[in-house]
Design an enzyme around this catalytic site. Structure first.
Site, mmCIF file in Angstrom:
data_model
loop_
_atom_site.group_PDB
_atom_site.id
_atom_site.type_symbol
_atom_site.label_atom_id
_atom_site.label_comp_id
_atom_site.label_asym_id
_atom_site.label_seq_id
_atom_site.Cartn_x
_atom_site.Cartn_y
_atom_site.Cartn_z
ATOM 1 N N LEU A 6 0.822 -1.199 0.000
ATOM 2 C CA LEU A 6 0.000 0.000 0.000
ATOM 3 C C LEU A 6 0.856 1.249 0.000
ATOM 4 O O LEU A 6 0.581 2.212 -0.712
ATOM 5 C CB LEU A 6 -0.897 -0.003 1.225
ATOM 6 C CG LEU A 6 -2.295 -0.515 0.949
ATOM 7 C CD1 LEU A 6 -3.076 -0.554 2.241
ATOM 8 C CD2 LEU A 6 -2.979 0.367 -0.080
ATOM 9 N N ALA A 7 1.923 1.224 0.802
ATOM 10 C CA ALA A 7 2.756 2.415 0.894
ATOM 11 C C ALA A 7 3.514 2.648 -0.407
ATOM 12 O O ALA A 7 3.485 3.747 -0.964
ATOM 13 C CB ALA A 7 3.736 2.268 2.067
ATOM 14 N N GLY A 8 4.161 1.619 -0.910
ATOM 15 C CA GLY A 8 4.992 1.774 -2.096
ATOM 16 C C GLY A 8 4.176 2.045 -3.350
ATOM 17 O O GLY A 8 4.497 2.943 -4.132
ATOM 18 N N HIS A 54 -0.423 -10.757 17.365
ATOM 19 C CA HIS A 54 -1.861 -10.687 17.110
ATOM 20 C C HIS A 54 -2.561 -11.785 17.885
ATOM 21 O O HIS A 54 -2.165 -12.944 17.830
ATOM 22 C CB HIS A 54 -2.119 -10.841 15.613
ATOM 23 C CG HIS A 54 -3.472 -10.388 15.215
ATOM 24 N ND1 HIS A 54 -4.600 -11.086 15.569
ATOM 25 C CD2 HIS A 54 -3.885 -9.311 14.514
ATOM 26 C CE1 HIS A 54 -5.652 -10.433 15.089
ATOM 27 N NE2 HIS A 54 -5.245 -9.363 14.449
ATOM 28 N N ARG A 93 -4.782 -5.345 21.188
ATOM 29 C CA ARG A 93 -4.090 -6.577 20.829
ATOM 30 C C ARG A 93 -3.043 -7.015 21.829
ATOM 31 O O ARG A 93 -2.969 -8.184 22.181
ATOM 32 C CB ARG A 93 -3.415 -6.382 19.491
ATOM 33 C CG ARG A 93 -4.426 -6.241 18.423
ATOM 34 C CD ARG A 93 -3.788 -6.166 17.087
ATOM 35 N NE ARG A 93 -4.859 -6.124 16.115
ATOM 36 C CZ ARG A 93 -4.691 -5.849 14.842
ATOM 37 N NH1 ARG A 93 -3.489 -5.588 14.396
ATOM 38 N NH2 ARG A 93 -5.708 -5.842 14.043
ATOM 39 N N HIS A 147 3.173 -10.411 14.415
ATOM 40 C CA HIS A 147 2.284 -9.897 13.400
ATOM 41 C C HIS A 147 2.720 -8.564 12.796
ATOM 42 O O HIS A 147 2.789 -8.409 11.589
ATOM 43 C CB HIS A 147 0.902 -9.739 14.035
ATOM 44 C CG HIS A 147 -0.118 -9.123 13.162
ATOM 45 N ND1 HIS A 147 -0.425 -9.651 11.931
ATOM 46 C CD2 HIS A 147 -0.916 -8.039 13.320
ATOM 47 C CE1 HIS A 147 -1.372 -8.904 11.372
ATOM 48 N NE2 HIS A 147 -1.668 -7.915 12.182
ATOM 49 N N SER A 194 -2.876 0.455 10.420
ATOM 50 C CA SER A 194 -1.643 0.405 9.629
ATOM 51 C C SER A 194 -1.900 0.395 8.135
ATOM 52 O O SER A 194 -1.090 0.922 7.374
ATOM 53 C CB SER A 194 -0.776 -0.770 10.037
ATOM 54 O OG SER A 194 -1.542 -1.913 10.139
HETATM 55 C C1 LIG Z 1 -2.127 -11.027 8.028
HETATM 56 C C2 LIG Z 1 -2.140 -9.560 8.251
HETATM 57 C C3 LIG Z 1 -3.344 -8.885 8.473
HETATM 58 C C4 LIG Z 1 -3.381 -7.519 8.659
HETATM 59 N N1 LIG Z 1 -4.576 -6.902 8.867
HETATM 60 C C5 LIG Z 1 -4.615 -5.549 8.978
HETATM 61 C C6 LIG Z 1 -5.847 -4.873 9.111
HETATM 62 O O1 LIG Z 1 -6.910 -5.479 9.108
HETATM 63 N N2 LIG Z 1 -5.840 -3.521 9.195
HETATM 64 C C7 LIG Z 1 -4.675 -2.817 9.160
HETATM 65 O O2 LIG Z 1 -4.734 -1.615 9.206
HETATM 66 N N3 LIG Z 1 -3.494 -3.439 9.030
HETATM 67 C C8 LIG Z 1 -3.432 -4.797 8.944
HETATM 68 N N4 LIG Z 1 -2.223 -5.421 8.816
HETATM 69 C C9 LIG Z 1 -0.999 -4.631 8.712
HETATM 70 C C10 LIG Z 1 -0.866 -4.020 7.346
HETATM 71 O O3 LIG Z 1 -1.360 -4.897 6.377
HETATM 72 C C11 LIG Z 1 0.556 -3.717 6.981
HETATM 73 O O4 LIG Z 1 1.157 -3.013 7.987
HETATM 74 C C12 LIG Z 1 0.644 -2.858 5.741
HETATM 75 O O5 LIG Z 1 -0.109 -3.426 4.718
HETATM 76 C C13 LIG Z 1 2.066 -2.708 5.314
HETATM 77 O O6 LIG Z 1 2.101 -2.127 4.032
HETATM 78 P P1 LIG Z 1 3.476 -1.751 3.392
HETATM 79 O O7 LIG Z 1 3.161 -1.117 2.093
HETATM 80 O O8 LIG Z 1 4.282 -0.991 4.349
HETATM 81 O O9 LIG Z 1 4.248 -3.128 3.174
HETATM 82 P P2 LIG Z 1 3.925 -4.448 2.342
HETATM 83 O O10 LIG Z 1 2.551 -4.468 1.843
HETATM 84 O O11 LIG Z 1 4.391 -5.582 3.152
HETATM 85 O O12 LIG Z 1 4.835 -4.324 1.061
HETATM 86 C C14 LIG Z 1 6.198 -4.553 1.081
HETATM 87 C C15 LIG Z 1 6.708 -4.423 -0.315
HETATM 88 O O13 LIG Z 1 8.107 -4.310 -0.292
HETATM 89 C C16 LIG Z 1 8.695 -5.194 -1.196
HETATM 90 N N5 LIG Z 1 9.987 -5.558 -0.663
HETATM 91 C C17 LIG Z 1 10.283 -5.951 0.593
HETATM 92 N N6 LIG Z 1 11.587 -6.164 0.710
HETATM 93 C C18 LIG Z 1 12.134 -5.891 -0.490
HETATM 94 C C19 LIG Z 1 13.467 -5.930 -0.983
HETATM 95 N N7 LIG Z 1 14.482 -6.270 -0.218
HETATM 96 N N8 LIG Z 1 13.662 -5.609 -2.276
HETATM 97 C C20 LIG Z 1 12.614 -5.246 -3.074
HETATM 98 N N9 LIG Z 1 11.368 -5.180 -2.639
HETATM 99 C C21 LIG Z 1 11.126 -5.515 -1.358
HETATM 100 C C22 LIG Z 1 7.744 -6.311 -1.333
HETATM 101 O O14 LIG Z 1 7.900 -6.952 -2.576
HETATM 102 C C23 LIG Z 1 6.423 -5.588 -1.219
HETATM 103 O O15 LIG Z 1 6.059 -5.118 -2.490
HETATM 104 C C24 LIG Z 1 -2.183 -6.800 8.647
HETATM 105 C C25 LIG Z 1 -0.974 -7.454 8.434
HETATM 106 C C26 LIG Z 1 -0.941 -8.822 8.251
HETATM 107 C C27 LIG Z 1 0.366 -9.509 8.048
#
Ligand SMILES: Cc1cc2nc3c(=O)[nH]c(=O)nc-3n(C[C@H](O)[C@H](O)[C@H](O)COP(=O)(O)OP(=O)(O)OC[C@H]3O[C@@H](n4cnc5c(N)ncnc54)[C@H](O)[C@@H]3O)c2cc1C
Ligand code: HEM
Ligand code: SF4
Ligand code: FES
Lengths: 248, 208, 636
Positions: free
Chosen positions: C42-44, C265, C329, C400, C439
């Protein structure tokens, strides 16, 4: 339990592949299918052999990264279940399991069971979005969407892009995948605006990627982990035919 | 595909309705049927339609060939172990095969009736019409001929069972309610067409 | 000295003040500026799409085969926003104070306020993109409540909210890819950060298909690589989740914060055997209708349905009457651990508690429950072959979410200029404990609403800077180091797999630095992890070659996890208080609640890497609370 495996091994897209035999002695009923594969790879490392490459990530049936033909069926013997959600309790002691990659000309093999599904991204790129700019959008409740429409759009939006529909299709058609996105966006008022251009662009891209032609065998719906309905395909045809008639 | 297929489906209804006259008592049937054949033969519109039909069949078959080629190309490498047949009906996966059976049948069928009626000189009946009725009856008194027909109609039945609703989908009928109606209509249609066509040779064989 | 660059003004005006004063880049110049975004979660994805749309030249990286598979996809429960649609007293300020309190007063006020402030826009954004959020019959958006708060502010799309939000962002990204504004590099792993003259100038990646080591230069680098909860091996994260991107940036000078703050969690599927690779999360939303209990009697072997009501201990309802089953949690997880440790755990490994729907089914009917949770019940059945409409689910806590990550300032910039960290990869808004459904929000807000201001603000200064190419010596050296490390892994030729080390590390951390920690457990864990790390470099075995090689990928990730594990323990050791998810057994109230020490520990830790053989240096960013008063967090 003891399991006999016959797995497709192929070094690279250019080299020919073949089925190779393996045996595993200590497989537990509670293992997931991929944990069984982990066990196999652990044993291969011990034997100094290259591990079997397979795609997987979330292991909870939502990322769509896993996918194999298991005993001739996409994602294995259960319907509506991803490979990672399949458990060894679906097999018996002494079973032989055939494992192959998802096969389609549009999904070239990367190595062993890994395939390249970039074609799906390309289809979405062609028009699988609503052209809403980021940052400044109108108040969410300004667009009323009935419960039924929201639920129907969700049903279509649930696709995880795993490619099982293509793998199980005798024609290697990507209609289920493509139509799910087209339906979702065509149902929602926000998406209606671009529906004509969208359906033409996406369907044309699907053809350009080298997917086959749908003949409505409905095998895809049976294997689809998200139970995406084949009626979306009909809906896509409707949108497409209509677009052909009204667009210039 | 759907266009030509449905056109052929529509034609089958007309064709069957006409042919059902063969089931009338012999004397009446002969009179009726020969009159009907004459009517068709003499009508310019029907002539055109029959050419359109021929073209449709050819177009349908050619398109089927193109589809087969596309499928082959899209499939890439074959599965070593393939059980995909477990998840879809047999006939839906073998439309090409069923179609080929129909095509072979059509060649035989057209040669024996259409060609005979249109391009040969035939005996005339009391009314002075060509005696198609007798040709039909004679033909259907050979058991193996009846068998060919019955097998072909079974193939046609399976082809229609999938083809009818598939065409509706291809054209874009997606509403669950109507999809269901089309499904049932398809079954009824197939039963009617297949049953009707299958009945005629048998009845003719056992009568007279 | 750490400068968090918090803008002037009243809390509610800070973000507007900031936006009004950021530097802008002329549209014609944007094409000349390259930005690397690592991660398509979501962030990226939201950041890359937004920057691409603004006209910057964006390169987007992920290790999966498609951007759509980032682990954000797995989030089930929902996303919070202070829309106050339910008219139940919600507001930006209430959401802000809930989040600060939920985080046990260990986060920055200004950041958290901005999160709450931008939350409403995220819902607007998602709806505009076609995210099919749940609706009421009248067509209005629906909400549900989530742990730790008393208002209904959680928006959801059945049990697949993360997936739907991510697909919205992914589609926005794909749109920019189609328009040639963004180029995606899938199956690419970032293995190093290139820093030139103190500024982030590019990354080194490995193409996971060809094995090629590539150099990518840019004017700014954004890391949105997600959380590192997978350090415990058994967790709710995906198999590929890693710390490598941020850890390697850390080794190049970016500070790490709150490293040991890991949320466990409470509602996950328990481990059932040694073979297990993953603990599946059952959405927390289940706690809205499910009641959590264990048998009153320890070692009770009866089937759940055979245990009469009066012999059940609904321990959350008992201990936290106000919040009951919806207690936050960290509290719920610890309460479960407390019961499990007391011998009341259930299931084959006696490591679980019951989550029971019988009351809700009786009151609302099975259909209603089905409508709300059918996919979760189905998933439960698939994994366990148990029908949860008939008997209670078995759940247990699992690693988690990582509150910790790279230290960032108000602009989400790390201590390396030009290096930004977004989403779960940064330490930012959640303090010592994250509230459920906050998050997804944070990841999206970082990408859609903050980075599009703060990254250009930095880039504006880069226009006149000298253009760096990948021929620069720093790139050559970084590439060389990466190649050397990979070769080293292949050359060790020991006898233990990367997974072996990962699993062992996971157990050490779970016992030493898990749901609860003590000085002794942490010190012990540090010693053991050091030993494990030494063993890793002598006994690791990698088979296969330089091209597609999942074992080689794992080795790099485990190597970083081993380093990180030690820092986690050190971080936990240095913080002699209990706060949020960080529960030091030495610091608790007589009735077992966390005992915070605001006098000595009201700061954000920021650790600086000092070299492989040196100790980390601890920097402190003091936390100042002007708008909420530091209270004891009580959910009783
Ligand atoms: C099972 C589960 C359920 C959840 N439920 C909820 C919820 O209901 N509500 C809520 O608010 N939050 C929830 N969360 C938390 C939330 O989903 C995450 O904190 C959030 O989605 C993180 O988003 P992000 O974009 O930071 O990272 P991510 O979505 O994890 O993306 C990481 C990205 O980085 C890339 N990447 C990583 N390392 C490298 C590398 N070395 N080189 C190149 N690319 C790399 C990956 O390919 C990926 O594209 C949940 C988390 C989990 C695990
Ligand atoms: C009276 C004769 C025939 C009728 C009524 C008929 C009818 C149909 C119909 C309705 C369809 C479905 C079209 C769609 O889904 O879009 C169809 C499909 C098809 N037909 Fe025929 N057909 C006939 C003859 C043939 C012949 C002679 C062949 C082959 C040589 C053939 C091969 C096919 C094939 C391959 C398909 C594609 C499968 C599909 O789309 O579902 N058919 N037919
Ligand atoms: S439609 Fe179903 S089978 Fe096809 S990609 Fe989507 S989820 Fe997979
Ligand atoms: S591994 Fe993610 S769906 Fe199977």
């Amino acid at each position: 339990m003891k399991i006999y495996l016959k797995i497709w091994r192929q070094d690279s897209p250019a080299t020919p592949g073949a089925m190779k035999n393996y045996e595993l002695d200590d497989v537990s009923q509670d293992m997931s299918f991929l944990e069984m594969m982990d066990l196999l790879n652990e044993s291969l490392i011990q034997k100094s052999q290259r591990v079997v490459e397979f795609d997987h990530d979330c292991r909870e049936g939502i990322c769509g990264q896993c996918g194999m033909m298991i005993n001739g069926r996409a994602h294995g013997p259960l319907t509506h279940t991803t490979t990672c959600q399949l458990h060894m309790r679906s097999f018996k002691d002494g079973d032989t399991i055939y494992i192959e990659p998802f096969r389609a000309a549009a999904f070239p093999i990367v190595r062993d069971l890994k395939v390249d599904r970039k074609a799906f991204d390309n289809i979405i790129q062609a028009g699988g979005f609503i052209s809403a700019s980021t940052g400044q959008t109108p108040e969410a409740n300004g667009i009323l969407i009935s419960h039924a429409i929201a639920e129907a759009a969700f049903d279509a939006a649930a696709c995880i892009g795993c490619g099982a529909c293509v793998a199980t299709c005798k024609n290697s058609s990507a209609d289920l995948f493509t139509s799910a996105k087209i339906t979702q966006l065509a149902l929602l008022p926000q998406g209606k605006v671009e529906r004509t251009e969208r359906v033409i662009a996406m369907v044309d891209q699907m053809d350009a990627e080298g997917f086959g032609h749908c003949t409505n065998t409905e095998a895809c719906e049976v294997e689809c982990p998200q139970e995406i309905s084949v009626l979306h395909i009909a809906r896509m045809n409707y949108e497409y035919n209509k677009a052909l008639i009204i667009s210039h | 595909m759907a266009g030509t297929g449905l056109f052929l489906c529509f034609f089958l209804v007309i064709h069957l309705l006409g042919n059902l006259q063969l089931l009338l008592p012999a004397a009446e049937a002969k009179e009726q049927f020969n009159w009907y054949s004459h009517l068709l033969a003499g009508n310019m519109l029907i002539k055109i339609i029959s050419w359109v039909l021929l073209i449709s069949i050819i177009a349908h078959a050619v398109y089927a060939l193109l589809l087969a080629a596309k499928t082959k190309k899209a499939n890439g490498t074959k599965y070593v172990y393939d059980k995909r047949n477990e998840v879809s009906p047999w006939n839906s996966r073998n439309m090409g095969l069923l179609g080929t059976v129909i095509l072979i049948f059509l060649v035989i069928h057209l040669k024996d009736f259409w060609y005979v009626a249109d391009f040969t000189t035939m005996a005339l009946d009391k009314q002075g019409y060509k005696d198609m009725y007798s040709v039909v009856v004679l033909t259907f008194h050979q058991w193996w001929y009846v068998l060919i027909y019955e097998i072909s109609f079974i193939a046609l039945g399976f082809h229609l069972l999938h083809g009818f609703f598939s065409a509706a989908r291809t054209l874009g009928l997606y509403h669950p309610k109507y999809v269901k109606i089309v499904r049932y209509t398809g079954w009824l249609y197939t039963a009617f067409i297949t049953g009707g066509f299958m009945l005629i040779p048998i009845v003719v064989y056992f009568n007279n | 000295m750490l400068d968090s660059k918090i803008p002037e003004g009243k809390l509610a005006d800070k973000w507007d003040n900031y936006k009004e004063h950021v530097k802008l880049v002329n549209p014609a110049n944007r094409k000349k500026l390259d930005v690397i975004v690592v991660g398509t979660g979501l962030a990226g994805a939201s950041c890359a799409a937004s920057l691409g749309e603004l006209g910057y030249n964006v390169k987007s990286f992920c290790f999966q085969d498609s951007p759509r598979r980032a682990h954000s996809v797995a989030a089930q429960g929902g996303v919070n926003a202070a829309k106050n649609y339910k008219n139940d007293g919600d507001s930006v300020f209430r959401m802000f104070s809930d989040t600060i309190k939920g985080g046990d007063f260990r986060s920055r006020e200004a950041n958290v306020y901005r999160l709450a402030e931008c939350s409403a826009s995220l819902i607007d954004q998602a709806v505009a993109q076609g995210v099919p959020f749940a609706r009421e019959y009248g067509g209005y958006l629906n909400n549900r409540s989530f742990g730790g708060v008393q208002v209904s502010r959680t928006f959801y799309a059945r049990g697949q909210t993360g997936q739907q939000l991510l697909l919205g962002a992914y589609q926005a990204l794909m749109r920019q890819v189609g328009a040639n504004k963004v180029k995606t590099y899938t199956r690419h792993e970032m293995l190093d950060l290139v820093v030139i003259n103190g500024k982030a100038k590019g990354i080194i990646t490995r193409d996971l298909v060809t094995g090629e080591i590539e150099r990518h230069a840019a004017n700014a680098v954004v890391l949105a690589s997600g959380g590192y909860g997978k350090v415990y091996y058994l967790s709710t994260l995906a198999m590929g989740c890693n710390t490598s991107a941020i850890w390697r940036a850390h080794k190049k000078g970016a500070y790490m914060s709150g490293v040991s703050w890991i949320q466990f969690h409470p509602t996950c599927l328990p481990q059932s055997g040694e073979h297990q690779s993953k603990l599946t999360l059952m959405s927390e939303s289940l706690r809205n209708d499910g009641r959590i209990w264990v048998p009153k009697k320890a070692h009770d072997e009866r089937k759940p349905n055979d245990i009469p009501e009066e012999e059940r201990d609904y321990y959350l309802e008992r201990r936290y009457p106000t919040f009951g089953n919806l207690a936050p949690r960290d509290i719920s997880s610890r309460a479960a651990k407390e019961r499990i440790d007391a011998g009341c755990g259930v299931g084959v490994m006696k490591n679980a508690v019951f989550l029971d729907f019988s009351k809700a089914i009786k009151e609302q009917g099975k259909e209603k429950i089905k409508e709300k949770y059918s996919n979760l019940f189905k998933m439960y059945d698939k994994i366990n072959a148990v029908n949860a409409y008939e008997e209670p689910m078995l759940i247990s806590p699992a690693a988690h979410f990582t509150m910790g990550g790279l230290w960032v300032d108000y602009e989400l910039m790390t201590t390396i200029p030009g290096l930004f960290a977004l989403g779960e990869a940064n330490f930012a808004d959640h303090g010592a404990n994250r509230l459920g459904a906050n998050s997804l929000l944070q990841a999206s807000v970082d990408g859609y609403f903050i980075a599009p201001y703060s990254v250009p603000n930095y880039l504006a200064g880069e226009l006149k800077a000298e253009k760096i190419t990948t021929d620069h010596l720093a790139f050559v050296e970084a590439e060389h180091a990466v190649k050397q490390q990979l070769q080293q892994f292949l050359d060790i030729n020991g006898h233990l797999s990367a997974d072996h080390f990962h699993k062992t590390l996971g157990k050490l951390l779970y016992n030493g630095c898990g749901l609860s920690r003590t000085k002794a457990s942490l010190e012990n864990a540090i010693v053991l992890i050091r030993e494990l790390r030494a063993q890793f470099y002598t006994e690791l075995k990698i088979t296969g070659d330089h091209t597609v090689n999942s074992e080689l990928e794992k080795a790099g990730r485990v190597a970083d996890y081993l380093d990180l594990g030690i820092l986690m323990c050190e971080d936990a050791l240095s913080r002699e208080e209990s706060c949020g998810a960080h529960f030091r057994e030495e610091y608790q109230t007589p009735d077992g609640e966390a005992l915070r020490n605001d006098k000595d520990y009201c700061y954000v830790s920021a650790w600086e890497w000092k070299g492989a053989n040196a100790e980390h240096e601890l920097h402190k960013e003091p936390l100042v609370f002007e708008n909420v008063s530091l209270t004891v967090r009580s959910y009783k």
